[in-house]
Design an enzyme around this catalytic site. Sequence first.
Site, PDB file in Angstrom:
ATOM      1  N   TYR A  94      -5.080   4.559   0.376  1.00  0.00           N
ATOM      2  CA  TYR A  94      -6.099   3.677  -0.228  1.00  0.00           C
ATOM      3  C   TYR A  94      -5.594   3.032  -1.516  1.00  0.00           C
ATOM      4  O   TYR A  94      -6.290   3.022  -2.524  1.00  0.00           O
ATOM      5  CB  TYR A  94      -7.407   4.452  -0.495  1.00  0.00           C
ATOM      6  CG  TYR A  94      -8.015   5.073   0.738  1.00  0.00           C
ATOM      7  CD1 TYR A  94      -8.741   4.305   1.643  1.00  0.00           C
ATOM      8  CD2 TYR A  94      -7.871   6.434   1.004  1.00  0.00           C
ATOM      9  CE1 TYR A  94      -9.305   4.873   2.783  1.00  0.00           C
ATOM     10  CE2 TYR A  94      -8.426   7.007   2.137  1.00  0.00           C
ATOM     11  CZ  TYR A  94      -9.143   6.221   3.025  1.00  0.00           C
ATOM     12  OH  TYR A  94      -9.694   6.787   4.153  1.00  0.00           O
ATOM     13  N   HIS A  95      -4.380   2.475  -1.455  1.00  0.00           N
ATOM     14  CA  HIS A  95      -3.804   1.821  -2.630  1.00  0.00           C
ATOM     15  C   HIS A  95      -3.378   0.379  -2.346  1.00  0.00           C
ATOM     16  O   HIS A  95      -2.256  -0.006  -2.673  1.00  0.00           O
ATOM     17  CB  HIS A  95      -2.589   2.620  -3.139  1.00  0.00           C
ATOM     18  CG  HIS A  95      -2.914   4.001  -3.585  1.00  0.00           C
ATOM     19  ND1 HIS A  95      -1.960   4.997  -3.697  1.00  0.00           N
ATOM     20  CD2 HIS A  95      -4.087   4.567  -3.956  1.00  0.00           C
ATOM     21  CE1 HIS A  95      -2.544   6.114  -4.110  1.00  0.00           C
ATOM     22  NE2 HIS A  95      -3.832   5.879  -4.268  1.00  0.00           N
ATOM     23  N   PRO A  96      -4.244  -0.458  -1.750  1.00  0.00           N
ATOM     24  CA  PRO A  96      -3.826  -1.850  -1.509  1.00  0.00           C
ATOM     25  C   PRO A  96      -3.613  -2.581  -2.833  1.00  0.00           C
ATOM     26  O   PRO A  96      -4.331  -2.344  -3.808  1.00  0.00           O
ATOM     27  CB  PRO A  96      -4.982  -2.450  -0.710  1.00  0.00           C
ATOM     28  CG  PRO A  96      -6.158  -1.614  -1.056  1.00  0.00           C
ATOM     29  CD  PRO A  96      -5.635  -0.231  -1.320  1.00  0.00           C
ATOM     30  N   ASP A 151       0.867  -1.181   0.000  1.00  0.00           N
ATOM     31  CA  ASP A 151       0.000   0.000   0.000  1.00  0.00           C
ATOM     32  C   ASP A 151       0.903   1.229   0.000  1.00  0.00           C
ATOM     33  O   ASP A 151       2.126   1.121   0.135  1.00  0.00           O
ATOM     34  CB  ASP A 151      -0.902  -0.013   1.254  1.00  0.00           C
ATOM     35  CG  ASP A 151      -2.009   1.045   1.234  1.00  0.00           C
ATOM     36  OD1 ASP A 151      -2.313   1.590   0.153  1.00  0.00           O
ATOM     37  OD2 ASP A 151      -2.575   1.328   2.311  1.00  0.00           O
ATOM     38  N   HIS A 152       0.295   2.389  -0.165  1.00  0.00           N
ATOM     39  CA  HIS A 152       0.997   3.651   0.039  1.00  0.00           C
ATOM     40  C   HIS A 152       0.485   4.287   1.327  1.00  0.00           C
ATOM     41  O   HIS A 152      -0.720   4.371   1.542  1.00  0.00           O
ATOM     42  CB  HIS A 152       0.739   4.615  -1.124  1.00  0.00           C
ATOM     43  CG  HIS A 152       1.398   4.205  -2.396  1.00  0.00           C
ATOM     44  ND1 HIS A 152       0.780   4.315  -3.630  1.00  0.00           N
ATOM     45  CD2 HIS A 152       2.621   3.677  -2.646  1.00  0.00           C
ATOM     46  CE1 HIS A 152       1.611   3.877  -4.574  1.00  0.00           C
ATOM     47  NE2 HIS A 152       2.729   3.488  -3.996  1.00  0.00           N
TER      48      HIS A 152
END
Length: 568
Positions: free
Chosen positions: A476-478, A302-303
């Site tokens: 919100y980058h899984p 993620d980020h």
Amino acid sequence: MTTQSEYDYIIIGAGSAGNTLAARLTEDAGVTVLLLEAGGPDYRLDFRTQMPAALAFPLQGRRYNWAYETEPEPHMNNRRMECGRGKGLGGSSLINGMCYIRGNAMDYDGWAKEPGLEDWSYLDCLPYFRKAETRDIGPNDYHGGEGPVSVTTPKAGNNPLFHAMVEAGVQAGFPRTDDLNGYQQEGFGPMDRTVTPNGRRASTARGYLDEAKKRSTLTIVTHALTDRILFEGKRAVGVAYLVGDSDTRIQARARKEVLLCGGAIASPQILQRSGVGPAEVLNKLDIPVVHDLPGVGQNLQDHLEMYLQYACTQPVSLYPSLKWWNQPAIGAEWMFLGTGIGASNQFEAGGFIRSSEAFEWPNIQYHFLPVAINYNGTKGVQEHGFQAHVGSMRSPSRGRVQVKSKDPREYPSILFNYMASEQDWQEFRDGIRLTREIMQQPALDPYRGREISPGIDVQSDEALDQFVREHAETAYHPSCSCKMGTDEMAVVDGQGRVHGLQSLRVVDASIMPIITTGNLNAPTIMIAEKIADKIRGRQPLPRSTADYFVAGDKPARGKPLREISHQA
């Protein structure tokens, strides 16, 4: 329920990838597709999902958001952290921040160095980015003009803070770029957004499904929660799903393939529930093992990001738009004219930099926002302000997703293991200090007030680390939890086909081997466009011949206009 229970393809998940596949596969005459979506329709009259500036609203509540939570994150003060995922036609493209960022060319060239992924180089992927896109100022070597995804560029006359923040980044010694998705990602510049020409969110439901749903060969079932994939031996033959609150399992059969597009949280969860995953996890839950595949749910990435917030000394921020008495006029202009504050996600400037020469391509991303507020719409600062979102791009930390039961309604156990490596801490310290240097440049002199957050007393490594532990949030980058590749932890091959099984693919952000440099919606759509051609047996689009920037031995930063010393 549905009159027909056999289809050529069954697609699980109507998100950024699933809708792309549904639209492309049904372009072929006679090909039948069942598209299953656990959420509801993307109601076009619901301003929460359709107005770009309202992007914080769909994250609140559970109509459009699965609202997962992590296990206590061990390096983040044991916080249970948000893990929002889109629910409804459009998936996370229905609730995301609409930043259209493709990633760095070197991300894809890095993938292509892995055995079996040779055709994922940047020049192989670029034609598919172009195929998906219609950019409002027209096509060029990097951008498309005929694709389903509407992309809007920032226009003259937008908020002066955007321009001041980009100028400040350049004055701090970093490059300028006119297109973060063009020849050179590295640097500061305007940021495109997935918004239609009349100011509506350009989700994949709008872009792809509006055209595809006119076809009788596409069946869409909403409120359809996938229980599991059905197998005969090692071949996927269908899907069992529940509709609404019913406990009756409906079965549909796939003549050709089952295409799993649930995203980086749901796809490994559905695979594990279906008997595909690490045998020891499945055995504990009495799930019959169809195929022991240890990488399912591993390699989760993620980020992480945080905000630096400043007071604004001129009344030019969006602070007044947070006041209820100003919102009817903003809403009316957006609804009737498709213009004004409501028509933008307000992330119209940003940048990518290298925090040191140790990185071959940018490792830090910026989003600039002309108001001081939390991403989910909470804790708005009660004065004019602005903020920079800053986060690292390719953390070495790895997490995992695991099912907790056979019940499809039970949420999985999610652990990102954020900030598990010393590199993470160094990148965030550097990121915060570099942001402060950017914010002190002359371009922001007319606007910059006091530092609201973290606050000028937060200076030492220890103080910065404590701030990150307490306040960093997911971007919100899984991704990457069913990675492509050939090693023993890979889940799919370079065409998304699950290792050891037949007629089953995973096509979504979970198959990325390593997370890309930037937001994930555009890369996810590209991945689906590319694999759609594989599924259809079509020749891949010809490789691009466009040039792209490689930093090589160029310095990460030049001399700043104004030197800033850091207090220790």
